[in-house]
Design a protein around this motif. Sequence first.
Motif, mmCIF file in Angstrom:
data_model
loop_
_atom_site.group_PDB
_atom_site.id
_atom_site.type_symbol
_atom_site.label_atom_id
_atom_site.label_comp_id
_atom_site.label_asym_id
_atom_site.label_seq_id
_atom_site.Cartn_x
_atom_site.Cartn_y
_atom_site.Cartn_z
ATOM 1 N N PHE A 9 103.651 60.252 102.432
ATOM 2 C CA PHE A 9 104.187 58.993 101.898
ATOM 3 C C PHE A 9 104.786 58.151 103.021
ATOM 4 C CE2 PHE A 9 105.204 61.031 97.497
ATOM 5 C CZ PHE A 9 103.855 60.971 97.165
ATOM 6 N N ARG A 10 105.632 58.795 103.847
ATOM 7 C CA ARG A 10 106.327 58.069 104.908
ATOM 8 C C ARG A 10 105.336 57.494 105.914
ATOM 9 N NH1 ARG A 10 109.134 62.126 107.847
ATOM 10 N NH2 ARG A 10 107.446 62.029 109.355
ATOM 11 N N GLU A 11 104.333 58.277 106.287
ATOM 12 C CA GLU A 11 103.357 57.813 107.288
ATOM 13 C C GLU A 11 102.516 56.652 106.769
ATOM 14 O OE1 GLU A 11 101.234 61.369 108.144
ATOM 15 O OE2 GLU A 11 102.706 62.089 109.616
ATOM 16 N N ASN A 12 102.447 56.514 105.449
ATOM 17 C CA ASN A 12 101.701 55.399 104.852
ATOM 18 C C ASN A 12 102.617 54.265 104.411
ATOM 19 O OD1 ASN A 12 98.577 56.028 104.346
ATOM 20 N ND2 ASN A 12 99.735 57.956 104.246
ATOM 21 N N GLY A 13 103.863 54.281 104.894
ATOM 22 C CA GLY A 13 104.775 53.168 104.664
ATOM 23 C C GLY A 13 105.414 53.127 103.295
ATOM 24 N N LEU A 14 105.523 54.291 102.607
ATOM 25 C CA LEU A 14 106.158 54.342 101.291
ATOM 26 C C LEU A 14 107.499 55.067 101.371
ATOM 27 C CD1 LEU A 14 103.199 55.184 98.876
ATOM 28 C CD2 LEU A 14 103.973 52.963 99.711
ATOM 29 N N LEU A 19 96.858 48.659 96.724
ATOM 30 C CA LEU A 19 95.858 49.592 96.232
ATOM 31 C C LEU A 19 95.227 50.394 97.371
ATOM 32 C CD1 LEU A 19 94.394 50.581 93.716
ATOM 33 C CD2 LEU A 19 92.697 48.772 94.053
ATOM 34 N N LYS A 20 94.992 49.754 98.510
ATOM 35 C CA LYS A 20 94.366 50.465 99.632
ATOM 36 C C LYS A 20 95.286 51.562 100.175
ATOM 37 C CE LYS A 20 95.834 47.113 103.180
ATOM 38 N NZ LYS A 20 95.356 46.186 104.232
ATOM 39 N N THR A 21 96.596 51.345 100.104
ATOM 40 C CA THR A 21 97.537 52.376 100.528
ATOM 41 C C THR A 21 97.478 53.570 99.595
ATOM 42 O OG1 THR A 21 99.021 50.691 101.441
ATOM 43 C CG2 THR A 21 99.962 52.873 101.018
ATOM 44 N N LEU A 22 97.437 53.290 98.280
ATOM 45 C CA LEU A 22 97.337 54.371 97.300
ATOM 46 C C LEU A 22 96.078 55.201 97.508
ATOM 47 C CD1 LEU A 22 98.409 52.692 93.943
ATOM 48 C CD2 LEU A 22 99.637 54.444 95.217
ATOM 49 N N GLU A 23 94.972 54.518 97.738
ATOM 50 C CA GLU A 23 93.719 55.235 97.915
ATOM 51 C C GLU A 23 93.735 56.081 99.182
ATOM 52 O OE1 GLU A 23 91.153 55.709 95.814
ATOM 53 O OE2 GLU A 23 92.622 54.785 94.494
ATOM 54 N N ALA A 24 94.352 55.564 100.236
ATOM 55 C CA ALA A 24 94.449 56.343 101.475
ATOM 56 C C ALA A 24 95.263 57.610 101.257
ATOM 57 C CB ALA A 24 95.090 55.487 102.572
ATOM 58 N N GLU A 75 93.946 61.648 101.160
ATOM 59 C CA GLU A 75 94.532 62.687 102.016
ATOM 60 C C GLU A 75 95.074 63.861 101.217
ATOM 61 O OE1 GLU A 75 97.552 62.967 105.872
ATOM 62 O OE2 GLU A 75 97.147 61.048 104.893
ATOM 63 N N ILE A 76 95.680 63.571 100.078
ATOM 64 C CA ILE A 76 96.279 64.638 99.273
ATOM 65 C C ILE A 76 95.267 65.253 98.320
ATOM 66 C CG2 ILE A 76 98.000 65.104 97.471
ATOM 67 C CD1 ILE A 76 99.839 63.124 98.792
ATOM 68 N N GLU A 103 86.788 66.702 91.129
ATOM 69 C CA GLU A 103 87.369 66.622 92.460
ATOM 70 C C GLU A 103 86.558 65.679 93.333
ATOM 71 O OE1 GLU A 103 90.444 69.796 93.424
ATOM 72 O OE2 GLU A 103 90.045 67.713 93.777
ATOM 73 N N SER A 104 87.249 64.843 94.074
ATOM 74 C CA SER A 104 86.567 64.001 95.047
ATOM 75 C C SER A 104 86.092 64.859 96.209
ATOM 76 C CB SER A 104 87.523 62.932 95.565
ATOM 77 O OG SER A 104 86.999 62.337 96.723
ATOM 78 N N PRO A 105 84.882 64.614 96.760
ATOM 79 C CA PRO A 105 84.434 65.387 97.915
ATOM 80 C C PRO A 105 85.419 65.318 99.070
ATOM 81 C CG PRO A 105 82.633 64.083 97.002
ATOM 82 C CD PRO A 105 83.879 63.638 96.313
ATOM 83 N N THR A 106 86.104 64.183 99.201
ATOM 84 C CA THR A 106 87.063 64.037 100.296
ATOM 85 C C THR A 106 88.164 65.076 100.197
ATOM 86 O OG1 THR A 106 86.633 61.679 100.129
ATOM 87 C CG2 THR A 106 88.479 62.346 101.514
ATOM 88 N N ARG A 107 88.454 65.518 98.978
ATOM 89 C CA ARG A 107 89.523 66.499 98.761
ATOM 90 C C ARG A 107 89.310 67.732 99.631
ATOM 91 N NH1 ARG A 107 92.534 70.002 98.672
ATOM 92 N NH2 ARG A 107 93.678 70.985 96.974
ATOM 93 N N PHE A 108 88.051 68.148 99.813
ATOM 94 C CA PHE A 108 87.784 69.381 100.537
ATOM 95 C C PHE A 108 87.979 69.220 102.033
ATOM 96 C CE2 PHE A 108 85.497 69.693 96.530
ATOM 97 C CZ PHE A 108 85.961 70.903 96.067
ATOM 98 N N LEU A 109 87.933 68.016 102.535
ATOM 99 C CA LEU A 109 88.196 67.792 103.953
ATOM 100 C C LEU A 109 89.635 68.110 104.288
ATOM 101 C CD1 LEU A 109 86.288 64.421 104.501
ATOM 102 C CD2 LEU A 109 85.494 66.738 105.029
#
Length: 445
Positions: free
Chosen positions: A364-369, A399-404, A408-409, A429-435
């Motif tokens: 959260f902090r690294e994404n400015g939240l 929205l782009k921050t939320l998606e980023a 990641e999570i 599950e999104s494929p990105t989840r496994f990364l």
Amino acid sequence: MAAFADGDSSSSSWDSDDEYQKFIQKMNPPRITIDNASCANATIIHVDSANKYGILLEVVQVLTDLELIVKKAYISSDGGWFMDVFNVTDQSGQKIMDESVLEGIKDCIYKSIAPGSCFLPSRRRAIGVEPSSDYTLIELTGTDRPGLLSEVSAVLTNLDCNVVNAEVWTHNKRAAAVIQVTDRKSGLAISDAERLCRIKERLHYVFKGRSRDAKATVAMGITHTERRLHQMMLEDRDYERYDKDKANANPIPMVSVVNWLQKEYSVVTMRCKDRPKLLFDTVCTLTDMQYVVYHGSVDTEGPEAYQEYYIRHIDGSPVNSEAERKRIIQCLEAAIERRVSEGLKLELSTGDRVGLLSDVTRIFRENGLTVTRAEVATRGNKAINTFFVRDTAGSSVELKTLEAIRQEIGQTVLQVKGHPDHPKSPAQESPTRFLFSSLFRPRSL
């Protein structure tokens, strides 16, 4: 601020050690009755008992902890007798019809106010660590700032502490937290005095870096988390609102305090948007300010809640100065606002592990939240956490921050609630989840 009167006979007629009061309570045990016939849309709970200081808060706390919604209430506690009526529903707005649930409600209320039970407001202060059989309890208060929860959780992880449960509130640039932790290796409470001292010192350093009013003390006893958070914020004077904060604040609740001199009462009236636990929050504040409710009514039918209380100070006097009248108004406004979190709601549900809270809040902090309120819970091997977040600049979350962050999570691990432009979360599950799966995979101890 006046000290809490923990049954001190020198400062109060409400002496928990007074033998006469004990006799009255013993001869007149509480009577709780439940009526499902008189009201079409609510279950009516009648509570009759000999009166004692804090009894209203005890009953309201039980109803709140049982997740009942109080639609209406009528309060009377003159003449040494407590007679209250509560119209309640379940979370879906329905009457409670299950007989076993109704018996459970009666039993919980009776145990809370029965002879021998005693209401003792806690005196615990800023940062405290208390060992118990299941977990170590940590309390924090200080100046809020972006990334504070991330720093605190990182410190606890580095000290081999696992966060089991936590609740964090922020209001008027102040922050308060009650955190339950265990030892990473043993899974038990931390009892070593030297280690407890080290935890306090490190947490104090986190606050001391930018907050000259940070304190470190050892807590005594265990209390209700939400009640304690109200006490901590009140002691930390979060009700003091700066002029520049008013322009950016949510609509301020309507609160008034006037004296009815003929009856020697002060009359408190409140009108604001209704929400869960509002009654608990206001009654908790009046009790912590050492005021007793003699009569009152509550009505939450509709979008607004209306509350009216006839109060006196614990010493029997009405509000006796303009400064105190203003302080009551400020404190009740703060109590109403504390749970009205500014920010977007994010819900995280995943397997629990040591360091999970630290990793999530770091992202959260690294994404400015920044986190404005948090509820962290562990159920078995699963972490069920709720965060209210906003941009560190005070703007709405893009929205782009939320998606980023969700990339990641994990798309299904972190759910977004209430963002007008955010699509519904995918069922798979999104494929990105496994990364990034190694980040949330349980680590070997």
